[in-house]
Scaffold this motif. Sequence first.
Motif, PDB file in Angstrom:
ATOM      1  N   VAL A 184      38.330 -20.120  12.429  1.00  0.00           N
ATOM      2  CA  VAL A 184      37.894 -20.371  13.801  1.00  0.00           C
ATOM      3  C   VAL A 184      37.246 -19.098  14.340  1.00  0.00           C
ATOM      4  O   VAL A 184      37.464 -17.995  13.813  1.00  0.00           O
ATOM      5  CB  VAL A 184      39.079 -20.795  14.696  1.00  0.00           C
ATOM      6  CG1 VAL A 184      39.637 -22.139  14.264  1.00  0.00           C
ATOM      7  CG2 VAL A 184      40.180 -19.733  14.683  1.00  0.00           C
ATOM      8  N   PRO A 185      36.422 -19.218  15.392  1.00  0.00           N
ATOM      9  CA  PRO A 185      35.680 -18.043  15.887  1.00  0.00           C
ATOM     10  C   PRO A 185      36.561 -16.869  16.292  1.00  0.00           C
ATOM     11  O   PRO A 185      36.114 -15.715  16.239  1.00  0.00           O
ATOM     12  CB  PRO A 185      34.921 -18.607  17.092  1.00  0.00           C
ATOM     13  CG  PRO A 185      34.753 -20.061  16.792  1.00  0.00           C
ATOM     14  CD  PRO A 185      36.018 -20.453  16.085  1.00  0.00           C
ATOM     15  N   SER A 186      37.796 -17.122  16.698  1.00  0.00           N
ATOM     16  CA  SER A 186      38.660 -16.031  17.150  1.00  0.00           C
ATOM     17  C   SER A 186      39.273 -15.232  16.008  1.00  0.00           C
ATOM     18  O   SER A 186      39.872 -14.177  16.236  1.00  0.00           O
ATOM     19  CB  SER A 186      39.781 -16.584  18.043  1.00  0.00           C
ATOM     20  OG  SER A 186      40.570 -17.524  17.318  1.00  0.00           O
ATOM     21  N   ASP A 187      39.150 -15.694  14.782  1.00  0.00           N
ATOM     22  CA  ASP A 187      39.693 -14.958  13.637  1.00  0.00           C
ATOM     23  C   ASP A 187      38.993 -13.612  13.492  1.00  0.00           C
ATOM     24  O   ASP A 187      37.801 -13.463  13.807  1.00  0.00           O
ATOM     25  CB  ASP A 187      39.503 -15.755  12.339  1.00  0.00           C
ATOM     26  CG  ASP A 187      40.425 -16.949  12.231  1.00  0.00           C
ATOM     27  OD1 ASP A 187      41.398 -17.016  12.993  1.00  0.00           O
ATOM     28  OD2 ASP A 187      40.158 -17.820  11.372  1.00  0.00           O
ATOM     29  N   THR A 188      39.723 -12.644  12.971  1.00  0.00           N
ATOM     30  CA  THR A 188      39.148 -11.341  12.633  1.00  0.00           C
ATOM     31  C   THR A 188      39.417 -11.055  11.160  1.00  0.00           C
ATOM     32  O   THR A 188      40.202 -11.748  10.511  1.00  0.00           O
ATOM     33  CB  THR A 188      39.754 -10.220  13.490  1.00  0.00           C
ATOM     34  OG1 THR A 188      41.140 -10.055  13.128  1.00  0.00           O
ATOM     35  CG2 THR A 188      39.639 -10.542  14.971  1.00  0.00           C
ATOM     36  N   ALA A 189      38.764 -10.010  10.666  1.00  0.00           N
ATOM     37  CA  ALA A 189      38.904  -9.668   9.246  1.00  0.00           C
ATOM     38  C   ALA A 189      40.344  -9.337   8.879  1.00  0.00           C
ATOM     39  O   ALA A 189      40.764  -9.550   7.743  1.00  0.00           O
ATOM     40  CB  ALA A 189      37.988  -8.501   8.898  1.00  0.00           C
ATOM     41  N   THR A 190      41.088  -8.808   9.822  1.00  0.00           N
ATOM     42  CA  THR A 190      42.463  -8.412   9.521  1.00  0.00           C
ATOM     43  C   THR A 190      43.482  -9.461   9.927  1.00  0.00           C
ATOM     44  O   THR A 190      44.692  -9.228   9.825  1.00  0.00           O
ATOM     45  CB  THR A 190      42.789  -7.082  10.224  1.00  0.00           C
ATOM     46  OG1 THR A 190      42.565  -7.231  11.634  1.00  0.00           O
ATOM     47  CG2 THR A 190      41.928  -5.956   9.683  1.00  0.00           C
TER      48      THR A 190
END
Length: 796
Positions: A612-618
């Motif tokens: 989802v767009p709110s995911d980040t690499a970490t």
Amino acid sequence: MRNATHRLLIGAAAALLLASAGWSAEVHLNGAADGRMLTGPQVGDAADIALTYVNANLAALQLTPADVSDLELRDRYTSPNGITHLYWLQRHDGIGVHNGILGVNIAADGSIINVHHRMIPDLATRAPAGGPALQPSTAVQRAAEHLGIESRLSSIDPLEIAGGPTARVTFSDAGISRDPIPAELRYQRRADGTVALAWNVVINRVDSQDWMEVRIDALSGELVDENNWTAHGTNEYRVYPLPLESPNDGPQVLIPEESDATASPFGWHDDDGAAGAEYTDTRGNNVWAQDDLDGNNTGGTRPDGGAGLSFDFAHDDVNDGPTDGTNLQASIVNLFYYNNIMHDISYHYGFDEPAGNFQTNNYGNGGVGNDPVNADALDGSGTDNATFSTPPDGTRPRMSMFLWTAPPSLEVNSPGSIAGTYTVGGASFGALLDATGVTGDLRLTDDGSMGDGTGTTTDACEALPANSMDGLIAVIDRGSCEFGLKVLNAENAGAIAAIVVNNQGDGTLTMGPGVNGGAVTIPSVFLGQSDGDAIKAELPGTVNVTMSKVGVDRDSDFDNGVIAHEYGHGISNRLTGGPSAVGCLPTTIPGGTSEQAGEGWSDFWALVLAAVPSDTATTGRGIGTYLTFEAADGFGIRNARYSTDESTNAIHDYANVGTINAPHGVGEIWMAAVWEMYWELVARYGFDTDFYNGTGGNNLTIQLVIDGMKLQPCQPTFSDARDAILMADMVNNGGDNQCAIWRSFAKRGIGVNADSGDFIRGDETPDYTTPLGCEAGIFTDGFESGNTTAWSNSVP
């Protein structure tokens, strides 16, 4: 060898060793170091162009004219990017070589991209002289004996005798197979370099989900090798919709049918290619979904949506069990929905009819039809697992989704200093715990042996002294042997239950059975390292515990990540080596241990489609967290969460292929590198929520993974698969992302000088360097600046 025309990817020392042993290593001709094709543009039929090149380069390919004189073109198709993929099978006197695939990839302008093969050099002189001494019916009997099902064997009656060079005979099911049993001659290379003439026998076992292909020496009757095809109106559906991974991520939603006009032009309930649904239940062109509560693969119930195709069934996993209320209907609908989602999305990236996708009717688009997925919900033949059996194109695969038992609980009753409830994982073998459970005193195992390299005698990898565990609950340290063996050794010494203590941190997991788990009849649990150390510190004093089960069991049909994972096995098996060669993924020699990336490619689908767009690499991402009764940020059924933060998953490194669990742990390492690439490309191109036609870095990653599978050779090593992704970027994007891809794989140890060894897990050499052009900043992120100067150091 290396020159401006091609590069032969095989070390000189390794090539000499393999040649002396008669073993055919992978031979892979790629373009020059600056990414050019093997040849310039050419005019003519792609197959003619390919064979002309092969015959002109036999020395580089380590082949003789006789080796290519009897090739059979098994598969040919063209991807949307214009690449024509050609796959030939090596034959000698009309008899094929198992996995003897010659693959050639031709660009739209007739340029040859690469050539790779796993053929047997000089086969004509190495093949055994004369015909088979063993009758094919005897080969079927020997195969049944090897599989341990000879007791079920009934009359072996021939149904069809095709004859010919392969002497193919099709027998009745003989009481051991769901289908008639074919047997035909093939050549098979052995580990010692010799070549066997073998009967290839296919048995779709009635007693399990295994769909076995077994090769029996046609002269001696001994086992040569085996592989398993298994590693499933209003038009509205109440489901956990894309991109929800499971009930952990949101509620059921009633949504209209999302069939894609390109991939499923007549909707999800059609299979005749004309307007109007043929089925009002959970059947259609791409998948047939039903329950299999009795575990016999004969098909159970299917919910009916009526003339309006309305499948509105509520799921309640708090108050009701998996078959209570409308939970069973809801599970089948969710399984039907997500199989169709997987079909339609993967279609847009090239897993289409010619590439061997799963459809009844191919609508005139090529490939072989009549192979929709048989998807079985709540399969009664197992628990705490899921499987996907992938036969060749034209034969129906099977997805089997199992019940996952509620988590066990460990209650320490005494001594008071450590009394309390402890979090534990369960086991997918042995007796199931109930609410009453098992109560007993603990004893630490001692097998008396430190010869397994673990430096401990408490891992129960060796037989325990007789009666040493009578009436007790065994405490076992995790070690180098399989969980099933540990617990079986404790049971044989008299234990009434077992606790396996983690030696790799405080995470808990569901223990797999391995080879011996089927013989275990006692329950067992898996305990984190710190909790285990606290309990062991009280031993050999009296520690009394109760092991029991709490809560309601869960249904894997509601975990879309697990469905995506299983469907992903079908994709990687059909695309690697061509849709007729579904045994190409394991990188093993007979008797070797697989280092293949298949489980990683399957995890890829679970992760990428739940992004989802709110995911980040970490953002830490687990697999199957719903089924392990964890929150969405748990580990699930993996050793660590996927993330670009190495402090959370240092185990995901190529250096650990030899020690991490196989095949899933090995796959985790591959997927960790692909996940690094995913985030490199998302950072560069952004994230697009349109999984079908988007242009974000997530879409680009899916395309590179799909095309990489098509470009890699049969039995790809990690470096083979990496190189295929790099080549896909060259073809698709002009090499714009070469450095980003290299950085991703190098970070996890699959760098420029990484060496996959000789198909034996544990002999790999990790490397963390990128090409010098990337390191020096000449190419800061590939070729986006228009600088196409040759690499100063490239693919080895």
